[in-house]
Design an enzyme around this catalytic site. Structure first.
Site, PDB file in Angstrom:
ATOM      1  N   HIS A 251     -27.419  28.452 -11.110  1.00 48.99           N
ATOM      2  CA  HIS A 251     -27.742  28.649 -12.524  1.00 48.99           C
ATOM      3  C   HIS A 251     -26.458  28.920 -13.290  1.00 48.99           C
ATOM      4  CE1 HIS A 251     -29.326  30.454 -16.182  1.00 48.99           C
ATOM      5  NE2 HIS A 251     -30.538  30.061 -15.835  1.00 48.99           N
ATOM      6  N   CYS A 289     -29.733  24.617 -16.926  1.00 46.19           N
ATOM      7  CA  CYS A 289     -30.355  25.519 -17.894  1.00 46.19           C
ATOM      8  C   CYS A 289     -29.813  25.192 -19.275  1.00 46.19           C
ATOM      9  CB  CYS A 289     -30.089  26.974 -17.538  1.00 46.19           C
ATOM     10  SG  CYS A 289     -30.886  28.101 -18.714  1.00 46.19           S
ATOM     11  N   HIS A 316     -34.212  23.956 -16.578  1.00 49.28           N
ATOM     12  CA  HIS A 316     -34.757  24.950 -17.497  1.00 49.28           C
ATOM     13  C   HIS A 316     -34.655  24.360 -18.901  1.00 49.28           C
ATOM     14  CE1 HIS A 316     -33.857  28.745 -14.816  1.00 49.28           C
ATOM     15  NE2 HIS A 316     -34.682  27.887 -14.251  1.00 49.28           N
ATOM     16  N   ASP A 359     -38.668  28.216 -19.279  1.00 48.83           N
ATOM     17  CA  ASP A 359     -37.808  29.400 -19.277  1.00 48.83           C
ATOM     18  C   ASP A 359     -38.302  30.394 -20.304  1.00 48.83           C
ATOM     19  OD1 ASP A 359     -35.801  30.959 -18.266  1.00 48.83           O
ATOM     20  OD2 ASP A 359     -34.151  29.801 -19.051  1.00 48.83           O
ATOM     21  N   HIS A 360     -37.444  30.987 -21.094  1.00 46.73           N
ATOM     22  CA  HIS A 360     -37.859  32.033 -22.021  1.00 46.73           C
ATOM     23  C   HIS A 360     -38.701  31.456 -23.154  1.00 46.73           C
ATOM     24  CE1 HIS A 360     -33.797  33.978 -20.732  1.00 46.73           C
ATOM     25  NE2 HIS A 360     -34.714  34.098 -19.806  1.00 46.73           N
ATOM     26  N   TYR A 376     -40.100  36.873 -20.871  1.00 48.01           N
ATOM     27  CA  TYR A 376     -41.129  36.150 -20.122  1.00 48.01           C
ATOM     28  C   TYR A 376     -42.532  36.473 -20.636  1.00 48.01           C
ATOM     29  CZ  TYR A 376     -37.378  34.709 -17.081  1.00 48.01           C
ATOM     30  OH  TYR A 376     -36.235  34.136 -16.606  1.00 48.01           O
TER      31      TYR A 376
END
Length: 410
Positions: A251, A289, A316, A359-360, A376
């Site tokens: 990541h 990501c 991501h 992801d977020h 999350y």
């Protein structure tokens, strides 16, 4: 791409039954109850895999099988811990799980200063303020050399022009209260780290001193040395990855900036190119990501996706917006710097079976009252997943790839 969701195990307030209803196909999770540095046994892996499968989904990606600090800074038990890691890889393979998202970030897994930053529409998002982070570094952590480093800090071209972060931190000190300091410590150390099988726990009684102790482990470790340590780790595990078909995907650093005097080695195109070439093996790959990379003003996220798509094992899809002063926030999945629509085209062309998670997401419609882990949320991520599923359906039609809504008529 396979629609996946990061889920934090059987105690997660978001249940697998909920995820099945919203179109999730694969679960991204870890054995969060196993202490750092211990082997993940086949029995524990099987128990969680079978639990996930009982809800009609599969365990698609491990995020994360932690790389303990001693491997990163080359401590005396590094080789012992690498053997532990290899045993866990073998056990995961035996249970049919072959994709491992990990990071090589020293001490911190990720960093934000505000976990509920107000958006104009009434929702909230994660936010990074350079001034607040500098305040934490100088006045709370009291790191040696921090003031001098922030005095020299320069933003990338195009953002933060004329900004003096050190002066802003000094100004914050005039109005800072113990309550505000406590919240900053919680945001940077506890609430962003305590749930990810990392170095910190919500039960830590002296998190600031613990933080300082971890930083001390990296004294004398520069970028070149951390790169050498990462190469050593990858070279050591690649034979196991080859034999058992395990795909390692690192990541990017989050945020992709140098902070706390620590070296950061997965933050730019040049960094990614370096580690892929340093251990040139198809099992040594990238977690692309888009959110982390788009937080760096120097990163052209779309061009990076084109360049590294063939070595990407996990995606991501999120996006960041950088403000003119250099601070950044999580953006809408249809906005920000990442251009998720174009990223979807790139990865669907390269490999439409890649696992992807949004992801977020925003905190919205009461998410903030339900005790979810920072970043999350349920409703915010569900909203993002709906946006991304629409993008994928459109892109797949463009590319002539059959699209079927997960969970319907199958």
């Amino acid at each position: 791409m396979e629609r996946t969701w990061r889920w934090f195990g059987k105690n997660d307030k978001i249940t697998l039954a909920m995820l099945r209803q919203i179109g999730v196909e694969g679960i991204v999770t870890a054995l969060h109850d196993v202490p750092l540095g211990e082997v993940w046994t086949r029995e524990k892996i099987r128990d969680l895999r079978e639990y996930i499968e009982s809800y009609g989904m599969r365990w698609s990606v491990v995020e994360s099988l932690p790389v303990v600090e001693t491997i990163k800074y080359a401590g005396p038990d590094r080789d012992e811990q690498i053997e532990v890691y290899k045993e866990s890889l073998r056990n995961l393979s035996a249970e049919g799980i072959h994709t491992i998202c990990y990071n090589f970030m020293p001490v911190l897994d990720w960093a934000r200063t505000d976990l509920l930053h107000d958006n104009p529409n009434g929702s909230s998002n994660l936010y990074f303020s350079y001034a607040e982070f500098a305040y934490f570094d100088i006045f709370i952590l009291k790191r040696e050399g921090a003031r001098e480093e922030w005095a020299k800090f320069k933003f990338p071209a195009g953002v933060g022009e004329g900004r003096n972060v050190l002066a802003e931190a000094d100004e914050l000190a005039k109005t800072m209260t113990p309550e505000k300091e406590h919240k900053l410590v919680e945001n940077i150390i506890i609430k962003t780290q305590g749930f990810v099988s990392g170095n910190f726990s919500e039960n830590d009684e002296a998190p600031i001193q613990k933080f300082r102790d971890f930083l001390d482990l990296y004294k004398g470790i520069d970028k070149a040395q951390l790169r050498a340590n990462m190469k050593y780790f990858l070279e050591a595990i690649m034979p196991t990855c080859e034999e058992y078909g395990m795909n390692m995907c690192v990541h990017p650093d989050d945020p992709p900036i140098e902070i706390l005097g620590l070296p950061r080695i997965v933050r730019t195109e040049e960094d990614i190119e370096w580690f892929l070439n340093a251990v040139d093996n198809k099992h040594n790959g990238l977690t692309f990501c888009a959110g982390s990379l788009s937080a760096g003003a120097y990163n052209n996220v779309v061009e990076m996706a084109r360049k590294f798509a063939s070595r990407t094992h996990f995606v991501h899809l999120r996006s960041c917006h950088i403000f003119p002063n250099g601070d950044f926030t999580e953006a809408s999945h249809l906005g920000g710097r990442a251009d998720i629509i174009e990223l979807a085209r790139i990865f669907e062309k390269e490999n439409p079976q890649l696992p992807m998670r949004v992801d977020h997401g925003m905190t919205m419609l009461g998410d903030e009252t339900r005790g979810y882990n920072a970043g999350y949320s349920f409703l915010g991520r569900m909203f993002a997943l709906g946006q991304v599923q629409g993008i994928l359906a459109t892109v797949d039609r463009e590319l002539g790839i059959p699209y079927q809504q997960p969970g319907f008529f199958d």
